[in-house]
Write a protein that holds these residues in place. Sequence first.
Motif, mmCIF file in Angstrom:
data_model
loop_
_atom_site.group_PDB
_atom_site.id
_atom_site.type_symbol
_atom_site.label_atom_id
_atom_site.label_comp_id
_atom_site.label_asym_id
_atom_site.label_seq_id
_atom_site.Cartn_x
_atom_site.Cartn_y
_atom_site.Cartn_z
ATOM 1 N N LEU A 161 0.811 -1.222 0.000
ATOM 2 C CA LEU A 161 0.000 0.000 0.000
ATOM 3 C C LEU A 161 0.845 1.274 0.000
ATOM 4 O O LEU A 161 0.657 2.159 0.824
ATOM 5 N N THR A 162 1.769 1.362 -0.919
ATOM 6 C CA THR A 162 2.540 2.589 -1.045
ATOM 7 C C THR A 162 2.081 3.341 -2.276
ATOM 8 O O THR A 162 1.788 2.754 -3.311
ATOM 9 N N ASN A 163 2.008 4.659 -2.125
ATOM 10 C CA ASN A 163 1.665 5.581 -3.213
ATOM 11 C C ASN A 163 0.345 5.234 -3.896
ATOM 12 O O ASN A 163 0.224 5.290 -5.116
ATOM 13 N N GLN A 164 -0.657 4.902 -3.092
ATOM 14 C CA GLN A 164 -1.986 4.579 -3.616
ATOM 15 C C GLN A 164 -2.691 5.846 -4.101
ATOM 16 O O GLN A 164 -2.406 6.936 -3.627
ATOM 17 N N PRO A 165 -3.627 5.716 -5.035
ATOM 18 C CA PRO A 165 -4.351 6.891 -5.521
ATOM 19 C C PRO A 165 -5.280 7.453 -4.449
ATOM 20 O O PRO A 165 -5.596 6.774 -3.477
ATOM 21 N N GLY A 166 -5.702 8.690 -4.658
ATOM 22 C CA GLY A 166 -6.662 9.324 -3.757
ATOM 23 C C GLY A 166 -6.069 10.540 -3.071
ATOM 24 O O GLY A 166 -4.952 10.487 -2.548
ATOM 25 N N LYS A 167 -6.819 11.612 -3.079
ATOM 26 C CA LYS A 167 -6.357 12.873 -2.496
ATOM 27 C C LYS A 167 -6.056 12.762 -1.006
ATOM 28 O O LYS A 167 -5.216 13.465 -0.471
ATOM 29 N N LYS A 168 -6.719 11.846 -0.306
ATOM 30 C CA LYS A 168 -6.525 11.711 1.141
ATOM 31 C C LYS A 168 -5.749 10.453 1.525
ATOM 32 O O LYS A 168 -5.727 10.051 2.681
ATOM 33 N N SER A 169 -5.085 9.798 0.547
ATOM 34 C CA SER A 169 -4.348 8.558 0.817
ATOM 35 C C SER A 169 -2.936 8.837 1.311
ATOM 36 O O SER A 169 -2.146 9.486 0.625
ATOM 37 N N TRP A 170 -2.618 8.343 2.512
ATOM 38 C CA TRP A 170 -1.252 8.445 3.026
ATOM 39 C C TRP A 170 -0.356 7.571 2.151
ATOM 40 O O TRP A 170 -0.699 6.418 1.854
ATOM 41 N N PRO A 171 0.809 8.077 1.713
ATOM 42 C CA PRO A 171 1.604 7.357 0.720
ATOM 43 C C PRO A 171 2.384 6.142 1.216
ATOM 44 O O PRO A 171 2.863 5.358 0.399
ATOM 45 N N ILE A 172 2.525 5.974 2.516
ATOM 46 C CA ILE A 172 3.238 4.791 3.018
ATOM 47 C C ILE A 172 2.342 4.116 4.052
ATOM 48 O O ILE A 172 2.353 4.455 5.232
#
Length: 179
Positions: free
Chosen positions: A97-108
Motif C-alpha cells: 500500500l505505497t503511493n496509492q491513488p486518492g487525495k486523502k491517501s497516506w503514501p506509506i
Amino acid sequence: NYLCKVSPIWKEKVGTGKAVSWPVGIGGKGNEGVASYVKRINGSIGYVEYAYVIQNKMSHAKLQNQSGAYLDPEIETFQAAAANADWGHAKGYYLVLTNQPGKKSWPITGASFILIYKNQKNAAHSQKLLKFFDWCYKHGNKMAEKLHYVPIPENVVNLIESKWSKEIKAGEKSLWPTQ
C-alpha cells in the motif's frame, strides 16, 4: 518500496527489500531501535509504525501523496489508502500500500494479513473462525482505533467476505455465510 515508486534514482541506486544498502546513515532494529536513534541523533529521520509514534509522542512529517496533497499520518489517511487500493486485482489480496491513488491517501501504508486455507478439514471450526473475523470487522473498529490501528474500510471487508463465500470450503460446501 515507496522511495522506488517516487524516485527513479533511488530505485536504481538503492532498490527495495527488507534490507538495502543505505547510501548514508545507520539503522536501528525494529520500531524501538529506529525510534531510539531518531531521538538521540540530531536531524535524524526514521520510519516507525503509527501506533509507536503516538504512544511515544514522537514528531512526524507530512508527506506528499500521489495526488500532490501533503498529509499527516492519521487513521483517516491510512484508511483512504486502503480504501482506494485495487484489492480486487491483487492475487490473494497481497498488495503493498505505497503511493496509492486518492487525495486523502497516506503514501506509506501497510496492511497485516491473516491467512486461512481455502480447503478446510473441519467445517464447524472454520465457520467459527470466519464468524470471529466477521465480528471483528463489524464490532472491532473502536477497539482498533483505541490502540491506534486502522479499521479495515467497509469496501475492503465486503470484498474479503465475498471471497470467503466463493473460496472457503469444506469439501464442496461453502462455509460462508454460516447457517
